[in-house]
Design an enzyme around this catalytic site. Structure first.
Site, PDB file in Angstrom:
ATOM      1  CG  HIS A 164     -20.302 -22.967  47.109  1.00  0.00           C
ATOM      2  ND1 HIS A 164     -21.147 -23.123  46.034  1.00  0.00           N
ATOM      3  CD2 HIS A 164     -19.144 -22.496  46.602  1.00  0.00           C
ATOM      4  CE1 HIS A 164     -20.513 -22.770  44.920  1.00  0.00           C
ATOM      5  NE2 HIS A 164     -19.296 -22.396  45.235  1.00  0.00           N
ATOM      6  CB  CYS A 221     -21.609 -12.054  67.572  1.00  0.00           C
ATOM      7  SG  CYS A 221     -20.001 -12.580  68.162  1.00  0.00           S
ATOM      8  CB  SER A 247     -24.077 -25.988  34.537  1.00  0.00           C
ATOM      9  OG  SER A 247     -23.056 -25.047  34.760  1.00  0.00           O
TER      10      SER A 247
HETATM   11  N1  LIG Z   1     -28.256 -28.853  47.921  1.00  0.00           N
HETATM   12  C1  LIG Z   1     -27.580 -27.722  48.147  1.00  0.00           C
HETATM   13  O1  LIG Z   1     -26.746 -27.656  49.045  1.00  0.00           O
HETATM   14  C2  LIG Z   1     -27.821 -26.548  47.256  1.00  0.00           C
HETATM   15  C3  LIG Z   1     -29.025 -26.398  46.552  1.00  0.00           C
HETATM   16  C4  LIG Z   1     -29.195 -25.253  45.752  1.00  0.00           C
HETATM   17  C5  LIG Z   1     -28.171 -24.315  45.667  1.00  0.00           C
HETATM   18  N2  LIG Z   1     -27.025 -24.505  46.350  1.00  0.00           N
HETATM   19  C6  LIG Z   1     -25.914 -23.534  46.240  1.00  0.00           C
HETATM   20  O2  LIG Z   1     -26.111 -22.604  45.201  1.00  0.00           O
HETATM   21  C7  LIG Z   1     -25.144 -22.727  44.159  1.00  0.00           C
HETATM   22  C8  LIG Z   1     -25.841 -22.606  42.823  1.00  0.00           C
HETATM   23  O3  LIG Z   1     -26.707 -23.693  42.699  1.00  0.00           O
HETATM   24  P1  LIG Z   1     -27.703 -23.894  41.527  1.00  0.00           P
HETATM   25  O4  LIG Z   1     -28.854 -24.633  42.061  1.00  0.00           O
HETATM   26  O5  LIG Z   1     -27.876 -22.584  40.804  1.00  0.00           O
HETATM   27  O6  LIG Z   1     -26.943 -24.856  40.549  1.00  0.00           O
HETATM   28  P2  LIG Z   1     -27.400 -25.091  39.045  1.00  0.00           P
HETATM   29  O7  LIG Z   1     -28.884 -25.078  38.968  1.00  0.00           O
HETATM   30  O8  LIG Z   1     -26.604 -24.276  38.162  1.00  0.00           O
HETATM   31  O9  LIG Z   1     -26.851 -26.548  38.824  1.00  0.00           O
HETATM   32  C9  LIG Z   1     -27.585 -27.644  38.987  1.00  0.00           C
HETATM   33  C10 LIG Z   1     -27.236 -28.573  37.838  1.00  0.00           C
HETATM   34  O10 LIG Z   1     -27.650 -29.850  38.226  1.00  0.00           O
HETATM   35  C11 LIG Z   1     -28.296 -30.483  37.156  1.00  0.00           C
HETATM   36  N3  LIG Z   1     -29.249 -31.415  37.728  1.00  0.00           N
HETATM   37  C12 LIG Z   1     -30.497 -31.166  38.213  1.00  0.00           C
HETATM   38  N4  LIG Z   1     -31.025 -32.293  38.705  1.00  0.00           N
HETATM   39  C13 LIG Z   1     -30.100 -33.270  38.525  1.00  0.00           C
HETATM   40  C14 LIG Z   1     -30.048 -34.656  38.835  1.00  0.00           C
HETATM   41  N5  LIG Z   1     -31.064 -35.283  39.451  1.00  0.00           N
HETATM   42  N6  LIG Z   1     -28.937 -35.341  38.500  1.00  0.00           N
HETATM   43  C15 LIG Z   1     -27.895 -34.738  37.894  1.00  0.00           C
HETATM   44  N7  LIG Z   1     -27.888 -33.432  37.573  1.00  0.00           N
HETATM   45  C16 LIG Z   1     -28.971 -32.712  37.899  1.00  0.00           C
HETATM   46  C17 LIG Z   1     -28.903 -29.424  36.311  1.00  0.00           C
HETATM   47  O11 LIG Z   1     -28.940 -29.897  34.979  1.00  0.00           O
HETATM   48  C18 LIG Z   1     -27.935 -28.258  36.516  1.00  0.00           C
HETATM   49  O12 LIG Z   1     -26.972 -28.209  35.487  1.00  0.00           O
HETATM   50  C19 LIG Z   1     -24.536 -24.070  44.419  1.00  0.00           C
HETATM   51  O13 LIG Z   1     -23.244 -24.136  43.950  1.00  0.00           O
HETATM   52  C20 LIG Z   1     -24.650 -24.230  45.916  1.00  0.00           C
HETATM   53  O14 LIG Z   1     -23.608 -23.601  46.582  1.00  0.00           O
HETATM   54  C21 LIG Z   1     -26.841 -25.593  47.152  1.00  0.00           C
HETATM   55 ZN   LIG Z   2     -18.700 -11.276  66.733  1.00  0.00          ZN
END
Ligand SMILES: NC(=O)c1ccc[n+]([C@@H]2O[C@H](COP(=O)([O-])OP(=O)(O)OC[C@H]3O[C@@H](n4cnc5c(N)ncnc54)[C@H](O)[C@@H]3O)[C@@H](O)[C@H]2O)c1
Ligand SMILES: [Zn+2]
Length: 242
Positions: free
Chosen positions: A114, A144, A189
């Site tokens: 991502h 840019c 998930s």
């Molecule tokens: N840290 C990052 O870089 C970050 C943070 C938020 C979102 N994002 C981006 O957004 C997209 C969508 O993210 P999202 O936040 O909707 O994902 P999401 O909320 O669907 O997934 C997070 C999953 O992690 C689980 N979870 C939460 N805490 C946990 C822990 N301590 N241990 C294990 N599992 C745990 C939850 O049960 C959930 O199923 C990601 O794929 C990413 O590209 C990135």
């Molecule tokens: Zn450019």
């Protein structure tokens, strides 16, 4: 607790999601209630959102840069780096996270599916993405230097496609044929693509499948093993390095 055996024949693909960074203090989108400034996070993480209000999008990503710069890898990240040191080329980490914490913990074979929060690219020309840790001042959209177009975060937004080269690298690793294939998804998930697609692919290839997640999986039957809990607590105890 069940143990994941990592021996000299194991070829391990790990997929991580936002949950793996939660214990470092980086909120998951779900943890934020799917909202930022009381609006769906998709509005600042989509191409439409950027077209409509690039200032808002940069405010969001500047805040996230500030947040992610002040956090540290947790024991879950560290465990994965240790597994990689043990397995070498028989290890690949595909992450949906953009925070760079895996690399900071020592992971080297990483596919950032991502993108990366600390990279910026042009929304207009083909100039390659550049490293960028800047927290832009409120109200600004960086331009840019080559074409004058708006710069954007180097992130795969909702509704955008993953990079073919990244998918190719994962596909090659899966089908390489040597050793015993194991797939582990953590902090994601497991119900949505690509986690869901990968687990099915691995099963077809006869591989072993694991899910470590805080919430119960919506697709429990797809993974052979499910270990419920926090990845920072579970990953350091899960594997037996043989
Ligand atoms: N840290 C990052 O870089 C970050 C943070 C938020 C979102 N994002 C981006 O957004 C997209 C969508 O993210 P999202 O936040 O909707 O994902 P999401 O909320 O669907 O997934 C997070 C999953 O992690 C689980 N979870 C939460 N805490 C946990 C822990 N301590 N241990 C294990 N599992 C745990 C939850 O049960 C959930 O199923 C990601 O794929 C990413 O590209 C990135
Ligand atoms: Zn450019």
């Amino acid at each position: 607790m069940k143990s994941l055996i990592l021996d000299s024949s194991t070829r391990l693909l790990v997929l991580t999601g936002a949950g793996v960074s939660a214990e470092s203090g980086v909120p998951t989108f779900r943890g934020m209630g799917g909202l930022w400034e009381n609006r769906p996070v998709e509005e600042v993480a989509s191409p439409q959102g950027f077209t409509e209000d690039p200032v808002r999008v940069w405010r969001f990503y500047s805040q996230r840069r500030e947040g992610a710069a002040g956090v540290h890898p947790n024991p879950g990240h560290t465990a994965l780096a240790e597994w990689e040191r043990h397995l070498g080329d028989r290890f690949l980490l595909a992450t949906q996270n953009v925070d760079g914490l895996h690399q900071r913990a020592g992971s080297q074979r990483v596919v950032e599916m991502h993108g990366n929060l600390f990279k910026t690219r042009c929304s207009n020309c083909e100039r390659p993405p550049m490293d960028d840790t800047t927290v832009y001042p409120e109200g600004t959209v960086p331009r840019c230097g080559a074409c004058g177009g708006s710069l954007r975060p180097h992130i795969v937004w909702f509704g955008e496609n993953l990079d073919e080269a990244d998918l190719g690298r994962i596909g090659e690793f899966l089908t390489r044929g040597d050793g015993k294939l194991v797939f582990l998804a953590a902090g994601t998930s497991g119900a949505v693509w690509p986690a869901a697609g990968l687990v099915d692919q691995v099963r077809k290839l006869g591989g072993e499948t694991w899910l470590v997640n805080f919430d119960p999986p919506e697709n429990a039957e797809r993974f052979r093993h499910f270990v419920q809990g926090r990845s920072g607590e579970l990953l350091p105890r899960l594997a037996t390095l043989a």
